[in-house]
Enzyme design. Structure first.
Site, PDB file in Angstrom:
ATOM      1  N   ALA A 182     -22.748  21.810  20.749  1.00 42.29           N
ATOM      2  CA  ALA A 182     -23.957  21.267  21.377  1.00 42.29           C
ATOM      3  C   ALA A 182     -23.679  20.262  22.485  1.00 42.29           C
ATOM      4  CB  ALA A 182     -24.845  20.608  20.313  1.00 42.29           C
ATOM      5  N   ILE A 193     -24.148  25.977  27.270  1.00 44.57           N
ATOM      6  CA  ILE A 193     -25.334  26.595  26.674  1.00 44.57           C
ATOM      7  C   ILE A 193     -25.832  25.766  25.495  1.00 44.57           C
ATOM      8  CG2 ILE A 193     -26.183  28.643  25.450  1.00 44.57           C
ATOM      9  CD1 ILE A 193     -24.116  30.280  27.090  1.00 44.57           C
ATOM     10  N   ASN A 213     -23.076  28.956  18.638  1.00 41.67           N
ATOM     11  CA  ASN A 213     -22.889  28.954  20.085  1.00 41.67           C
ATOM     12  C   ASN A 213     -21.438  28.764  20.508  1.00 41.67           C
ATOM     13  OD1 ASN A 213     -23.518  28.283  23.043  1.00 41.67           O
ATOM     14  ND2 ASN A 213     -22.710  26.340  22.287  1.00 41.67           N
ATOM     15  N   SER A 240     -21.589  37.993  23.861  1.00 39.64           N
ATOM     16  CA  SER A 240     -21.131  38.192  25.242  1.00 39.64           C
ATOM     17  C   SER A 240     -21.264  39.666  25.591  1.00 39.64           C
ATOM     18  CB  SER A 240     -19.662  37.766  25.380  1.00 39.64           C
ATOM     19  OG  SER A 240     -19.141  38.146  26.632  1.00 39.64           O
ATOM     20  N   TYR A 289     -10.264  38.077  23.616  1.00 41.97           N
ATOM     21  CA  TYR A 289     -11.614  37.506  23.546  1.00 41.97           C
ATOM     22  C   TYR A 289     -12.643  38.619  23.342  1.00 41.97           C
ATOM     23  CZ  TYR A 289     -15.922  35.296  25.301  1.00 41.97           C
ATOM     24  OH  TYR A 289     -17.210  34.834  25.447  1.00 41.97           O
ATOM     25  N   VAL A 296     -21.461  33.108  32.771  1.00 44.21           N
ATOM     26  CA  VAL A 296     -22.279  31.893  32.787  1.00 44.21           C
ATOM     27  C   VAL A 296     -21.383  30.744  33.235  1.00 44.21           C
ATOM     28  CG1 VAL A 296     -23.774  30.347  31.468  1.00 44.21           C
ATOM     29  CG2 VAL A 296     -23.631  32.766  30.844  1.00 44.21           C
ATOM     30  N   THR A 333     -20.118  27.628  32.706  1.00 45.46           N
ATOM     31  CA  THR A 333     -19.992  26.577  31.688  1.00 45.46           C
ATOM     32  C   THR A 333     -18.549  26.104  31.669  1.00 45.46           C
ATOM     33  OG1 THR A 333     -19.367  28.029  29.862  1.00 45.46           O
ATOM     34  CG2 THR A 333     -21.733  27.768  30.289  1.00 45.46           C
TER      35      THR A 333
END
Length: 251
Positions: free
Chosen positions: A14, A18, A90, A144, A159, A194, A196
């Site tokens: 968190a 995301i 997440n 994903s 991954y 994304v 991140t």
């Protein structure tokens, strides 16, 4: 989203990306969010930022690769807050290593975070819901597009394997929940690229900027919109797997 106001969500990872964007949105919708991160200071800062919103942030430090810490986390949540109504798995990691030059240590760590911890959090969240008679709980995996196809990016192949596992586990858990005669739902949200911090673990700043220049990306908030769509669906509707890409993404 009115029915979620005042209820409790657990969000792993968190503190950034995301996870942080989703925590902001859930708190603004009136939920209590247990924000889990190893860097709990980031979640604490997020809590300060969101003071005055309808919901609140409950920062919690946990190494989700440690089974005892995860179990203790759920026990603590049950004792202090009642239990989990929404669980968002997440957190995830990747490494810049091909199958030819990867190491067992790095493979195990990726599986521990991307797969095993996800399974344990899912099991404990479902148990919390079932024990309390929560019939409309929701478990969400941040998956994903790599969990649906093997792209020609050798450094992402392990991954990809971990995310294929998440795709299979989502369907497996859906079937098991149906056998319990509950309306608890499970959803998989599968983003494309994304922007991140996840790539900071295997690319330096120059390489990261080059990657995002070459591959059109989404914002964390774009993925949050899909999570909210799944959560807001009527209780009899399961949004099973949503794939979200930038309109210019090729694969």
């Amino acid at each position: 989203m009115e029915r979620w106001s005042g209820r409790l969500a657990l969000v792993t990872g968190a503190g950034s990306g995301i996870g942080a964007a989703l925590t902001r949105r859930l708190v603004k919708e009136g939920m209590r969010v247990v924000g889990v991160d190893l860097n709990v200071e980031k979640v604490q800062a997020l809590g300060e930022e969101l003071k005055g919103q309808p919901g609140l942030v409950i920062p919690l430090k946990c190494d989700i690769t440690k089974d005892d810490q995860v179990l203790h986390m759920f026990q603590r949540i049950a004792q202090k807050y009642g239990g989990v109504d929404v669980c968002v798995n997440n957190v995830g990691i990747m490494h810049n290593l091909t199958l030819m030059n990867g190491t067992p240590e790095e493979w195990r760590r990726m599986m521990d975070i991307n797969v095993i911890a996800l399974c344990l959090c899912t099991r404990e969240a479902a148990k919390s819901m079932l024990e309390r008679g929560v019939d409309d709980g929701h478990i969400i995996h941040i998956n994903s597009v790599a969990g649906h196809q093997v792209a020609n990016f050798p450094s992402m192949h392990f991954y990809t394997a971990s995310k294929y596992a998440v795709t299979a586990l989502t369907e497996g858990m859906r079937q098991e929940l149906r056998q319990t005669n509950t309306n608890i739902r499970i959803s998989s949200i599968s983003p494309g690229v994304v922007r991140t911090e996840i790539r900071d673990t295997w690319l330096d700043t120059e390489a990261t900027n080059k990657f995002y220049h070459e591959y059109p990306s989404l914002k964390p908030e774009d993925i949050v919109s899909s999570v909210m769509h799944a959560l807001a669906a009527p209780p009899h509707v399961q949004i099973h797997d949503v794939m979200v890409r930038n309109t210019r993404q090729q694969y």
